[in-house]
Motif scaffolding. Structure first.
Motif, short mmCIF file in Angstrom:
data_model
loop_
_atom_site.label_atom_id
_atom_site.label_comp_id
_atom_site.label_asym_id
_atom_site.label_seq_id
_atom_site.Cartn_x
_atom_site.Cartn_y
_atom_site.Cartn_z
N VAL A 312 0.84 -1.20 0.00
CA VAL A 312 0.00 0.00 0.00
C VAL A 312 0.87 1.25 0.00
O VAL A 312 1.87 1.31 0.73
CB VAL A 312 -0.93 -0.01 1.24
N ASP A 313 0.50 2.21 -0.81
CA ASP A 313 1.16 3.51 -0.82
C ASP A 313 0.38 4.43 0.12
O ASP A 313 -0.71 4.90 -0.21
CB ASP A 313 1.18 4.08 -2.24
N SER A 314 0.93 4.66 1.31
CA SER A 314 0.25 5.49 2.30
C SER A 314 0.99 6.80 2.53
O SER A 314 0.85 7.43 3.57
CB SER A 314 0.13 4.73 3.63
N GLY A 315 1.81 7.20 1.54
CA GLY A 315 2.63 8.39 1.71
C GLY A 315 1.83 9.64 1.99
O GLY A 315 2.14 10.41 2.91
N ARG A 316 0.77 9.89 1.21
CA ARG A 316 -0.01 11.11 1.40
C ARG A 316 -0.69 11.12 2.77
O ARG A 316 -0.71 12.14 3.46
CB ARG A 316 -1.08 11.24 0.29
N ARG A 398 4.04 -0.29 15.50
CA ARG A 398 4.73 -0.83 14.32
C ARG A 398 3.83 -1.76 13.54
O ARG A 398 4.01 -1.95 12.34
CB ARG A 398 5.99 -1.57 14.76
N SER A 399 2.85 -2.36 14.22
CA SER A 399 1.96 -3.29 13.53
C SER A 399 0.59 -3.26 14.20
O SER A 399 0.43 -2.75 15.31
CB SER A 399 2.53 -4.71 13.54
N ARG A 417 -8.00 -12.59 9.07
CA ARG A 417 -7.18 -11.90 10.06
C ARG A 417 -6.31 -10.89 9.31
O ARG A 417 -5.49 -11.26 8.48
CB ARG A 417 -6.30 -12.86 10.85
N LEU A 418 -6.54 -9.62 9.62
CA LEU A 418 -5.80 -8.53 8.99
C LEU A 418 -4.55 -8.24 9.83
O LEU A 418 -4.65 -8.05 11.04
CB LEU A 418 -6.68 -7.28 8.91
N SER A 419 -3.40 -8.20 9.18
CA SER A 419 -2.15 -7.84 9.85
C SER A 419 -1.48 -6.75 9.04
O SER A 419 -1.22 -6.94 7.84
CB SER A 419 -1.21 -9.05 9.97
N VAL A 420 -1.24 -5.61 9.66
CA VAL A 420 -0.66 -4.45 8.96
C VAL A 420 0.68 -4.11 9.59
O VAL A 420 0.78 -4.00 10.82
CB VAL A 420 -1.61 -3.24 9.02
N THR A 421 1.69 -3.94 8.77
CA THR A 421 2.99 -3.47 9.22
C THR A 421 3.18 -2.06 8.73
O THR A 421 3.20 -1.81 7.52
CB THR A 421 4.12 -4.37 8.67
N PHE A 422 3.28 -1.13 9.66
CA PHE A 422 3.40 0.28 9.31
C PHE A 422 4.86 0.65 9.07
O PHE A 422 5.77 0.05 9.64
CB PHE A 422 2.84 1.16 10.43
N GLU A 427 12.69 4.62 7.42
CA GLU A 427 12.26 3.90 6.23
C GLU A 427 11.38 4.79 5.36
O GLU A 427 10.92 5.84 5.78
CB GLU A 427 11.47 2.64 6.65
N ARG A 428 11.09 4.29 4.14
CA ARG A 428 10.23 5.06 3.24
C ARG A 428 8.82 5.16 3.81
O ARG A 428 8.29 4.21 4.35
CB ARG A 428 10.19 4.39 1.88
N LEU A 429 8.22 6.33 3.65
CA LEU A 429 6.91 6.55 4.25
C LEU A 429 5.78 5.88 3.49
O LEU A 429 4.66 5.86 3.96
CB LEU A 429 6.64 8.06 4.34
N ASP A 430 6.05 5.36 2.30
CA ASP A 430 4.95 4.83 1.50
C ASP A 430 4.88 3.31 1.52
O ASP A 430 4.08 2.72 0.82
CB ASP A 430 5.06 5.32 0.05
N VAL A 431 5.73 2.65 2.29
CA VAL A 431 5.76 1.19 2.28
C VAL A 431 4.96 0.65 3.46
O VAL A 431 5.43 0.66 4.59
CB VAL A 431 7.20 0.65 2.31
N THR A 432 3.74 0.23 3.20
CA THR A 432 2.90 -0.41 4.20
C THR A 432 2.47 -1.76 3.65
O THR A 432 2.01 -1.84 2.51
CB THR A 432 1.66 0.46 4.51
N LEU A 433 2.64 -2.80 4.44
CA LEU A 433 2.26 -4.14 4.01
C LEU A 433 1.02 -4.60 4.76
O LEU A 433 0.93 -4.44 5.98
CB LEU A 433 3.40 -5.13 4.27
#
Length: 700
Positions: A312-316, A398-399, A417-422, A427-433
């Motif tokens: 996911v691109d979450s930069g903005r 962080r998650s 089950r949703l797991s998000v790594t912020f 690190e780059r601000l747009d890298v969210t998994l």
């Protein structure tokens, strides 16, 4: 859009003889500028070296007339006539660059003919004639390091707004435009991407690629820095103010000393088509190819993992949250109560840029490109998840993980089950998994298991009630006998010549009280016998003990067993199901009664007590004077179907353990130093309980 597509198709057809095959591949790799024109000077091919030399990207050059970038129109006409007359020409030409400077190029031009000897096209080879002069014309940046990131845009959807802005700009009312920041968002949202080159796709398209960017709004990919600059330049060029204009913008974390150039091709005569070139050096000192190779390896790794993953691109959104922190917002959850539009904004600007094959299969999609869009679709079946994710990231976690529902592309609803790594600095601000694990079948199995446990527990209650039938009948008969006695006495008082109404009133009151007592007993019996879903409520464990004693008190008295009850005062409440906890206590009481009956000792006693430990735990204890439990059986006493009784089934204590554990507690057994067995179970208090509700019972 149709006109532009047709124009590109025509250019491709006209140039087919040149752009297909090894000639194009070799020209792409050439260090010299290689340009192919038709006979009237329209560009048919523009290699990467031409982009570096002149700054104009191929996207905005093919189909354009070379006259547009010639700095001297009169010289260009004379040179062109000489070329067509002689068949070749070489010399110095001065051309305009995309950043507003001029480049002097040494060129060689040759007219190519077809098999019949008729002129077909012109090929030009060129290189810089004065490197020092070229570099001095640049706005403090070496644009020859890499080609510009270039875009072809369609502004037809926002033509009315552009005309309004153009009118203000033509009257030098630029301040009026600046006072309308909402126009920036409207322009960027309404301007559609027709084409981008590889560099633009790499810099801001993440893993969406060219295919994922084309057809989207330019605002979805343009960095936050320079958005107003781009909007203003588009308005200037698209409203005939200027054919070409440029502006230097502040660093955006991607490029430094970047220059944005926007132009409209006069040859195309399409005022809704504009071209954008962004020139500058990357902030990362590593080479473009090194970064690209690393990202490609990273992407392959993601695609091969057995877990469904979305990038996911979450930069903005990340920058918006940073601005809120800078403004002093401490509690984002409370802030969202007053600004719910921020949740909608997040669902629109946070974009999925890549998905692996496992994610494609999970959503019943076809290709990863199905996911390249705003992330809102992911939370359509669980809208509150977006809010919780925003709060988690704002708090610096962080998650984050939770169980939620998703809706697949073919309309199915799944539990995942949703797991998000912020991302985290540096690190780059747009890298969210985002990881998604399908747990639909697991939850369905768990629901069936809970249903079986409920049935099992209900069967155990019915079994206990059967064993206590005599005691229950006695408990019900007591108030019924009192009702009969008081009713008959009332009739005798009423039959006298001088009825004693005061006495009759007292007797009637006793009748009502006994009837209510009988009703309460019946309700408890029905509650114990009923098959119903567990219900968590705040409970006083002392009250639960008193209610459980109703079922066994007669059996205890009938067997001449001394019962000692010590209930702690001011006991904290627990969160639990009243009927299930009654079942545990009744079962333990019945076991104690049976243990005393099987024993041979003269002491017949049961001690009950409740207590509190550290304010976080409530403890129930029962000690009987029976024969105790064999040492070898202590570890198996709670096993299902294990019993030491003749004719016993061995489910009672297993059910007790299951109920207590479901309440977040524990149960244990030991042989008391004074003889007999002692059972204890502990439950967390309401304030300490992490089990606020039973697992959701979803209908099949």
């Amino acid at each position: 859009m149709a006109e532009m597509a047709a124009r590109r198709a025509l250019a491709d057809d006209d140039n087919a003889s040149w752009t297909v095959g090894s000639e194009t591949e070799l020209a792409d790799l050439a260090l010299e500028s290689v340009v192919v024109f038709d006979l009237v000077g329209n560009i048919r091919y523009w290699n990467p070296a031409s982009e570096r030399l002149y700054g104009w990207p191929a996207i905005g050059s093919v189909g354009r007339s070379i006259a547009e970038i010639s700095s001297n129109a009169e010289l260009y006409v004379r040179q062109w006539h000489a070329l067509l007359r002689e068949g070749t020409w070489s010399g110095l030409l001065e051309r305009r660059t995309s950043w507003g400077g001029k480049v002097t190029a040494a060129v060689r031009q040759t007219v190519r003919c077809d098999a019949d000897g008729r002129p077909r096209d012109i090929v030009e080879y060129g290189q810089s004639a004065d490197k020092e002069r070229n570099l001095s014309s640049l706005p403090e940046v070496n644009l020859h390091r890499q080609a510009a990131a270039s875009w072809e845009l369609d502004t037809s959807h926002i033509r009315p707004l552009l005309d309004k802005m153009g009118d203000l700009i033509s009257r030098d009312l630029v301040a009026e435009v600046a006072r309308r920041p909402d126009w920036t968002d409207e322009i960027l949202k309404g301007t559609c991407i027709v084409n981008v080159n590889d560099r633009a796709a790499h810099l801001v398209g993440a893993h969406a690629g060219r295919d994922g960017m084309i057809g989207q709004s330019v605002g979805a990919f343009w960095p936050r820095v320079g958005r107003s600059v781009l909007a203003e330049l588009i308005a200037v060029v698209a409203t005939d103010r200027s054919a070409t204009t440029n502006r230097k913008v502040a660093p955006d974390g991607i490029l430094r000393d970047a220059v944005v150039t926007v132009w409209r091709s006069e040859t195309l005569q399409c005022r809704d088509t504009v071209f954008v070139a962004v020139s500058g050096a990357t902030d990362d000192d590593r080479s473009f190819w090194y970064l690209r190779a690393n990202e490609e390896r990273y992407r392959k790794l993601i695609h091969r993992l057995p877990t469904a993953l979305l990038q996911v691109d979450s930069g903005r959104m990340g920058k918006v949250l940073e601005e809120l922190k800078a403004e002093g917002v401490k509690d984002l959850d409370r802030y969202l109560d007053d600004h719910p539009e921020l949740i909608t904004f997040a669902n629109e600007v946070v974009r999925v840029v890549d998905a692996n094959q496992k994610a494609v299969a999970l959503f019943n999609g076809t290709v990863p490109a199905d996911f390249i869009r705003p992330v809102g679709f992911l939370y359509a079946a669980a809208p509150e998840t977006t809010r919780r994710l925003l709060v988690a990231r704002y708090e610096g976690r962080r998650s984050y993980s939770e169980i939620m529902k998703i809706r697949t592309f073919d309309g199915q609803t799944l539990d995942v089950r949703l797991s998000v790594t912020f991302p985290a600095s540096p690190e780059r601000l747009d890298v969210t998994l985002i990881g998604l694990e399908d747990i639909t079948e697991r939850l369905r199995t768990e629901r069936r298991l809970r249903q079986l446990e409920t049935d099992f527990t209900h069967a155990a209650r019915i079994s206990i009630l059967g064993e206590l039938a005599t005691s229950i009948a006695h408990e019900v008969n007591q108030p019924l006998s009192a009702i009969v006695t008081n009713g008959e006495t009332s009739l005798r008082w009423l039959s006298r010549d001088d009825p004693n109404l005061v006495k009759v009133g007292e007797l009637t009151t006793r009748v009502v009280s006994s009837a209510r007592r009988a009703s309460d007993i019946v309700k408890r019996i029905r509650g114990m016998a009923a098959k119903q879903e567990p219900e968590r409520l705040p409970l006083d464990l002392n009250e639960v003990v008193d209610e459980a004693l109703v079922f066994v008190r007669h059996d205890i008295e009938a067997r001449s067993i001394h019962l000692s009850v010590r209930l702690a005062a001011d006991l904290p409440t627990v969160l639990g199901d009243r009927i299930q906890l009654q079942q545990v206590i009744v079962n333990l009481l019945v076991n104690s009664i049976q243990a005393i009956e099987q024993g041979s000792g003269s002491l017949r006693r049961i001690d009950l007590s409740t207590s509190s430990e550290d304010g976080d735990t409530v403890v129930f204890s029962i000690h009987d004077s029976g024969c105790g439990i064999a040492a070898g059986d202590l570890d198996r006493i709670f096993d299902c179907f294990f019993t030491t009784k003749d004719g016993g089934v061995g489910i009672g204590l297993a059910v007790c353990q299951s109920i207590v554990m479901a309440h977040g507690g524990s149960i244990r057994v030991s042989n008391h130093p004074d003889g007999g067995a002692q059972f204890q179970f502990s439950l967390p208090t309401q304030s300490a309980s992490i089990f606020e509700s039973f697992p959701e019972q979803t209908p099949e």
